[in-house]
Scaffold this motif. Sequence first.
Motif, PDB file in Angstrom:
ATOM      1  N   LYS A  60       1.281   6.046   9.641  1.00  0.00           N
ATOM      2  CA  LYS A  60       2.025   6.596   8.514  1.00  0.00           C
ATOM      3  C   LYS A  60       2.660   7.939   8.876  1.00  0.00           C
ATOM      4  O   LYS A  60       2.188   8.659   9.757  1.00  0.00           O
ATOM      5  N   LEU A  61       3.744   8.255   8.186  1.00  0.00           N
ATOM      6  CA  LEU A  61       4.408   9.539   8.321  1.00  0.00           C
ATOM      7  C   LEU A  61       3.946  10.445   7.193  1.00  0.00           C
ATOM      8  O   LEU A  61       3.796   9.993   6.050  1.00  0.00           O
ATOM      9  N   THR A  62       3.737  11.709   7.500  1.00  0.00           N
ATOM     10  CA  THR A  62       3.233  12.666   6.517  1.00  0.00           C
ATOM     11  C   THR A  62       4.088  13.922   6.512  1.00  0.00           C
ATOM     12  O   THR A  62       4.482  14.410   7.567  1.00  0.00           O
ATOM     13  N   VAL A  63       4.361  14.407   5.299  1.00  0.00           N
ATOM     14  CA  VAL A  63       5.085  15.666   5.130  1.00  0.00           C
ATOM     15  C   VAL A  63       4.343  16.499   4.098  1.00  0.00           C
ATOM     16  O   VAL A  63       4.007  15.991   3.015  1.00  0.00           O
ATOM     17  N   SER A  90       4.525   7.530  -1.062  1.00  0.00           N
ATOM     18  CA  SER A  90       3.538   8.195  -1.907  1.00  0.00           C
ATOM     19  C   SER A  90       3.837   9.682  -1.926  1.00  0.00           C
ATOM     20  O   SER A  90       4.036  10.295  -0.875  1.00  0.00           O
ATOM     21  N   TYR A  91       3.885  10.245  -3.126  1.00  0.00           N
ATOM     22  CA  TYR A  91       4.169  11.679  -3.278  1.00  0.00           C
ATOM     23  C   TYR A  91       3.243  12.250  -4.338  1.00  0.00           C
ATOM     24  O   TYR A  91       3.183  11.750  -5.465  1.00  0.00           O
ATOM     25  N   LYS A  92       2.486  13.299  -3.970  1.00  0.00           N
ATOM     26  CA  LYS A  92       1.586  13.965  -4.912  1.00  0.00           C
ATOM     27  C   LYS A  92       1.900  15.448  -4.928  1.00  0.00           C
ATOM     28  O   LYS A  92       1.959  16.093  -3.876  1.00  0.00           O
ATOM     29  N   HIS A  93       2.097  15.980  -6.125  1.00  0.00           N
ATOM     30  CA  HIS A  93       2.474  17.375  -6.310  1.00  0.00           C
ATOM     31  C   HIS A  93       1.429  18.070  -7.180  1.00  0.00           C
ATOM     32  O   HIS A  93       0.895  17.482  -8.118  1.00  0.00           O
ATOM     33  N   GLY A  94       1.138  19.328  -6.836  1.00  0.00           N
ATOM     34  CA  GLY A  94       0.189  20.097  -7.635  1.00  0.00           C
ATOM     35  C   GLY A  94      -1.217  20.053  -7.098  1.00  0.00           C
ATOM     36  O   GLY A  94      -2.179  20.171  -7.868  1.00  0.00           O
ATOM     37  N   THR A 106       3.904   6.624  -6.566  1.00  0.00           N
ATOM     38  CA  THR A 106       3.813   5.766  -5.393  1.00  0.00           C
ATOM     39  C   THR A 106       4.513   4.444  -5.686  1.00  0.00           C
ATOM     40  O   THR A 106       4.373   3.884  -6.777  1.00  0.00           O
ATOM     41  N   THR A 107       5.303   3.976  -4.738  1.00  0.00           N
ATOM     42  CA  THR A 107       6.055   2.737  -4.918  1.00  0.00           C
ATOM     43  C   THR A 107       5.880   1.834  -3.704  1.00  0.00           C
ATOM     44  O   THR A 107       5.593   2.297  -2.596  1.00  0.00           O
TER      45      THR A 107
END
Length: 342
Positions: A60-63, A90-94, A106-107
């Motif tokens: 997986k790629l991570t940013v 997948s994107y998680k904020h906060g 996440t899609t």
Amino acid sequence: MTDSATTSATTGGSTGDDTTLRVLSTSDLAGLEISLADVIATVEGAYRTLHAGASDNPRKLTVTPEDGHSVSYAMLGRDGSRDVVAVKTSYKHGLDKGRAEQHYYTTLTLYDDVSGLPVAMMDCARVGSLRTPAVSALLARECVAPGARSALVIGTGTQGRLALPFLLTALPQFDRLLLAGSHPAGIAAVRQELRAHFPDREVELVTDLRTAAGDADVILATAGGHTRAAVEAGWLRPGALTILVGHGLAPSTLHRADRIVATSEAQMRVTGTDMADAAGRLPAVDTELPAVIAGITAGRRSPRERIFAYNSGLVVTDIALGHRFAQLAIAEGRGERVSLWR
């Protein structure tokens, strides 16, 4: 398709039009019925196909920004038993805030690699919420000590709520169920979920984590990043199995383990950096779950060895379960067609 239990993704769902995409929302997927045993079997099948070399699961790629307030992942894969290609984001904020202030999206987008047509784009939250505890159940089934009967779950979030029902589906002999949690609503949700699937079972709320950890044959650490729970290796009984899903285990449980099992060593080195030692190092993994499920290696070698298991998501399991949901949704005519490529 090579999976006899799975019909073509386009059957009953595709109009042969490659200009539109079926979008399955959270509510479209929420009403679909699927048993816990079906979920476990679907995930296990994905691991078998991967180990056989018929599927592809790149790293997986991570940013993430320097201050760590958010994290993003992108995963591409191909399920060889279904001939389906998919991309998961997948994107998680906060992450620096409380649970109520966090945002998570996440899609999963699926394509039929036989017809060349898109299958669906879906909210992947329910897929992930079921896939992850199913993997923990498989890790427990393959790595638990003989005669094990007690389990401790740390955390009452989404994964904590489903951990025990999945564990009992795979290991129905477990009869002492412990829970370490601090949120009343979450504790109530764990109990409600357990009653929904196993109405004859009860969960015992614990306040002394050290004692509870010492009593447990299996510890499932599913807590969020703000938890103060951190089970140490010295608290564990001989033969204990610790499974890390989120947080709740101290790094010593990994570094002092007699055996280390991971769903993927490569993924563990991307997402498990919080378990590194003072020099920033992670120990080598002894074996991976796909090889254990395939019968190539053993999950456990002796009754008294303490095993650390790392549960990180492999996109092939999301693809398999997401495709299963897409089939169910298409059969019921759910979702909305969007003219995306017109």
